[in-house]
Design a protein around this motif. Structure first.
Motif, PDB file in Angstrom:
ATOM      1  N   SER A  10       0.936  -1.267   0.100  1.00  0.00           N
ATOM      2  CA  SER A  10       0.044  -0.053   0.083  1.00  0.00           C
ATOM      3  C   SER A  10       0.787   1.251  -0.073  1.00  0.00           C
ATOM      4  O   SER A  10       2.013   1.075   0.244  1.00  0.00           O
ATOM      5  N   LEU A  11       0.205   2.537  -0.349  1.00  0.00           N
ATOM      6  CA  LEU A  11       1.177   3.294  -0.535  1.00  0.00           C
ATOM      7  C   LEU A  11       0.145   4.765  -0.124  1.00  0.00           C
ATOM      8  O   LEU A  11      -1.037   4.611  -0.160  1.00  0.00           O
ATOM      9  N   THR A  12       0.750   5.418   0.951  1.00  0.00           N
ATOM     10  CA  THR A  12      -0.006   6.602   1.657  1.00  0.00           C
ATOM     11  C   THR A  12       0.620   7.887   1.340  1.00  0.00           C
ATOM     12  O   THR A  12       1.881   8.020   1.195  1.00  0.00           O
ATOM     13  N   LEU A  13      -0.468   8.945   0.659  1.00  0.00           N
ATOM     14  CA  LEU A  13       0.231  10.000   0.081  1.00  0.00           C
ATOM     15  C   LEU A  13      -0.604  11.286   0.401  1.00  0.00           C
ATOM     16  O   LEU A  13      -1.838  11.073   0.708  1.00  0.00           O
ATOM     17  N   PRO A  14      -0.140  12.515   0.808  1.00  0.00           N
ATOM     18  CA  PRO A  14      -0.821  13.798   1.294  1.00  0.00           C
ATOM     19  C   PRO A  14      -1.650  14.091   0.130  1.00  0.00           C
ATOM     20  O   PRO A  14      -1.399  14.215  -1.012  1.00  0.00           O
ATOM     21  N   ALA A  15      -2.742  14.726   0.693  1.00  0.00           N
ATOM     22  CA  ALA A  15      -3.918  15.348  -0.381  1.00  0.00           C
ATOM     23  C   ALA A  15      -3.828  16.905   0.084  1.00  0.00           C
ATOM     24  O   ALA A  15      -4.943  17.166   0.940  1.00  0.00           O
ATOM     25  N   PRO A  16      -2.924  17.755  -0.002  1.00  0.00           N
ATOM     26  CA  PRO A  16      -3.144  19.279   0.333  1.00  0.00           C
ATOM     27  C   PRO A  16      -4.023  20.164   0.403  1.00  0.00           C
ATOM     28  O   PRO A  16      -4.574  19.937  -0.736  1.00  0.00           O
ATOM     29  N   ALA A  17      -4.284  20.970   1.037  1.00  0.00           N
ATOM     30  CA  ALA A  17      -5.254  22.004   0.892  1.00  0.00           C
ATOM     31  C   ALA A  17      -4.488  23.328   0.028  1.00  0.00           C
ATOM     32  O   ALA A  17      -3.392  23.178  -0.292  1.00  0.00           O
ATOM     33  N   LYS A  18      -5.422  23.958  -0.693  1.00  0.00           N
ATOM     34  CA  LYS A  18      -4.734  25.137  -1.444  1.00  0.00           C
ATOM     35  C   LYS A  18      -5.488  26.323  -0.843  1.00  0.00           C
ATOM     36  O   LYS A  18      -6.742  26.498  -0.284  1.00  0.00           O
ATOM     37  N   LEU A  19      -4.851  27.509  -1.156  1.00  0.00           N
ATOM     38  CA  LEU A  19      -5.664  28.681  -1.074  1.00  0.00           C
ATOM     39  C   LEU A  19      -5.535  29.452  -2.190  1.00  0.00           C
ATOM     40  O   LEU A  19      -4.505  29.323  -3.230  1.00  0.00           O
ATOM     41  N   ASN A  20      -6.540  30.421  -2.649  1.00  0.00           N
ATOM     42  CA  ASN A  20      -6.778  31.327  -3.662  1.00  0.00           C
ATOM     43  C   ASN A  20      -6.130  32.621  -2.811  1.00  0.00           C
ATOM     44  O   ASN A  20      -7.305  33.124  -2.454  1.00  0.00           O
ATOM     45  N   LEU A  21      -5.157  32.890  -3.042  1.00  0.00           N
ATOM     46  CA  LEU A  21      -4.442  34.111  -2.510  1.00  0.00           C
ATOM     47  C   LEU A  21      -5.371  35.466  -3.147  1.00  0.00           C
ATOM     48  O   LEU A  21      -5.537  36.314  -2.292  1.00  0.00           O
ATOM     49  N   GLY A 208       4.275  45.380  -4.696  1.00  0.00           N
ATOM     50  CA  GLY A 208       3.353  46.517  -3.655  1.00  0.00           C
ATOM     51  C   GLY A 208       2.536  45.764  -2.908  1.00  0.00           C
ATOM     52  O   GLY A 208       2.720  44.981  -2.335  1.00  0.00           O
ATOM     53  N   ASP A 209       1.308  46.439  -2.794  1.00  0.00           N
ATOM     54  CA  ASP A 209       0.337  46.059  -1.626  1.00  0.00           C
ATOM     55  C   ASP A 209      -0.603  44.997  -2.125  1.00  0.00           C
ATOM     56  O   ASP A 209      -1.334  45.209  -2.952  1.00  0.00           O
ATOM     57  N   ALA A 210      -0.538  43.863  -1.333  1.00  0.00           N
ATOM     58  CA  ALA A 210      -1.175  42.687  -1.807  1.00  0.00           C
ATOM     59  C   ALA A 210      -2.701  42.900  -1.581  1.00  0.00           C
ATOM     60  O   ALA A 210      -3.746  42.281  -2.266  1.00  0.00           O
ATOM     61  N   SER A 211      -3.081  43.856  -0.675  1.00  0.00           N
ATOM     62  CA  SER A 211      -4.581  44.229  -0.365  1.00  0.00           C
ATOM     63  C   SER A 211      -5.069  44.674  -1.556  1.00  0.00           C
ATOM     64  O   SER A 211      -6.476  45.016  -1.473  1.00  0.00           O
ATOM     65  N   ARG A 212      -4.514  45.146  -2.497  1.00  0.00           N
ATOM     66  CA  ARG A 212      -5.211  45.707  -3.919  1.00  0.00           C
ATOM     67  C   ARG A 212      -5.920  44.654  -4.549  1.00  0.00           C
ATOM     68  O   ARG A 212      -6.952  44.893  -5.356  1.00  0.00           O
ATOM     69  N   TYR A 213      -5.510  43.404  -3.985  1.00  0.00           N
ATOM     70  CA  TYR A 213      -6.194  42.191  -4.913  1.00  0.00           C
ATOM     71  C   TYR A 213      -7.174  41.810  -3.987  1.00  0.00           C
ATOM     72  O   TYR A 213      -7.227  41.706  -2.682  1.00  0.00           O
ATOM     73  N   ARG A 214      -8.152  40.971  -4.312  1.00  0.00           N
ATOM     74  CA  ARG A 214      -9.416  40.626  -3.780  1.00  0.00           C
ATOM     75  C   ARG A 214     -10.100  39.080  -4.184  1.00  0.00           C
ATOM     76  O   ARG A 214      -9.489  38.839  -5.260  1.00  0.00           O
ATOM     77  N   ASN A 215     -10.904  38.967  -3.313  1.00  0.00           N
ATOM     78  CA  ASN A 215     -11.762  37.633  -4.074  1.00  0.00           C
ATOM     79  C   ASN A 215     -13.036  38.285  -4.497  1.00  0.00           C
ATOM     80  O   ASN A 215     -13.966  38.553  -3.489  1.00  0.00           O
ATOM     81  N   ASP A 216     -13.457  38.115  -5.684  1.00  0.00           N
ATOM     82  CA  ASP A 216     -14.611  38.817  -6.101  1.00  0.00           C
ATOM     83  C   ASP A 216     -15.835  37.987  -5.678  1.00  0.00           C
ATOM     84  O   ASP A 216     -16.973  38.682  -5.865  1.00  0.00           O
TER      85      ASP A 216
END
Length: 292
Positions: A10-21, A208-216
């Motif tokens: 058997s083989l065990t592997l991670p399935a990680p989370a992601k973020l949309n920055l 620059g400032d990452a706060s210029r970007y957002r999640n629509d």
């Protein structure tokens, strides 16, 4: 199939989370999907998939997900796709999942599970498919699957499948899950969703400032789900707070683990979540490299 490299154990592997920055919606396409720009980064936290060989050719899920028929589970669908894409009959597999990521949280849990299943079976069954081929198969399962298959933080365009490797800072994150489940289809069908954000180039996204970007999606989710609004308002006391994907999970970014854990310890009672480090190389690929 190359029988000499079949995995016998058997083989065990991670399935990680992601973020949309961030997540910008540029418009709606003729095919009904939305044109996006986003920045994906992995977390060193997620689910775990174990594949165990069988000799009867069957694909068996050892654990079912609540409310999801096995045949609709992305893990099963990924395994079925691999078996159907193989050049000769495969021996079968039993798949176990240790689930930690919340369903409907915007962390990509289902897509990550599918990607880990593709890579695990490629190794277990000795199929020798390239990452590019696996990513192509993964796109049939969902737009987020290829980024997990390829395993590198990435700038995403199109529906999220056009990927350019990226190197965002590997900071620490507090990730909170308000008490609600959000349907991606519901959010993308909302009339009030912003769909006309101007296209940006890759380079300025790291300047620059990452706060210029957002999640629509955030304004719509805040309006429909007061729990998310309240969580974002609380987390914003300590720095920029943002929704990931279409939610429901929200995150705040911090420069050190100690700072993140201090904020985590002060979270409102009853809210779930975790602290994790952002990483640009997927834990799945790190594990596979260790096994080689």
């Amino acid at each position: 199939m190359n029988a000499t490299v079949l995995q016998k154990q058997s083989l065990t592997l991670p399935a990680p989370a992601k973020l949309n920055l961030f997540l910008h919606i540029l418009g709606k396409r003729d095919d009904g999907y939305h044109e996006l720009q986003t920045l994906f980064q992995f977390l060193d936290y997620g689910d775990e998939i174990t594949v165990a060989p069988r000799d009867d050719g069957r694909i068996v899920l050892a654990e079912s997900l609540p409310g999801v028929a096995d045949q609709d589970n992305l893990i099963y669908r990924a395994a079925r796709l691999m078996a159907d894409s193989a050049s000769c009959p495969v021996p079968g597999v039993t798949i176990h999942i240790h689930k930690q990521l919340p369903m409907g949280g915007g962390l990509g849990g289902g897509s990550s599970n599918a990607a880990t299943t593709l890579l695990a079976l490629n190794r277990l069954w000795g199929l020798d498919m390239t990452l590019e081929r696996l990513a192509q198969l993964g796109l049939d399962l969902g737009a987020d699957v290829p980024v997990f298959v390829l395993g590198h933080a990435a700038w995403g365009e199109g529906v999220g499948e056009k990927l350019t490797p990226a190197q965002p800072p590997e900071d620490w994150f507090v990730v909170l899950k308000p008490r609600c489940d959000i349907s991606t289809g519901e959010i993308f069908s909302e009339q009030g969703l912003t769909r006309n954000t101007p296209r940006i180039k890759i380079a300025p996204a790291f300047e620059g400032d990452a706060s210029r970007y957002r999640n629509d999606c955030e304004d719509v989710v805040r309006r429909l789900y007061p729990e998310v609004h309240q969580g974002l308002e609380w987390l914003a006391q300590f720095g920029p707070a943002r929704l990931t994907g279409t939610g429901a999970c929200i995150f705040g970014r911090f420069p050190t683990e100690s700072k993140a854990r201090k904020i985590w310890a002060s979270r409102p009672s009853g809210i779930s979540g975790f602290v994790a480090k952002g990483v640009n190389i997927s834990p799945l690929h790190k594990k596979l490299t260790e096994l080689n």
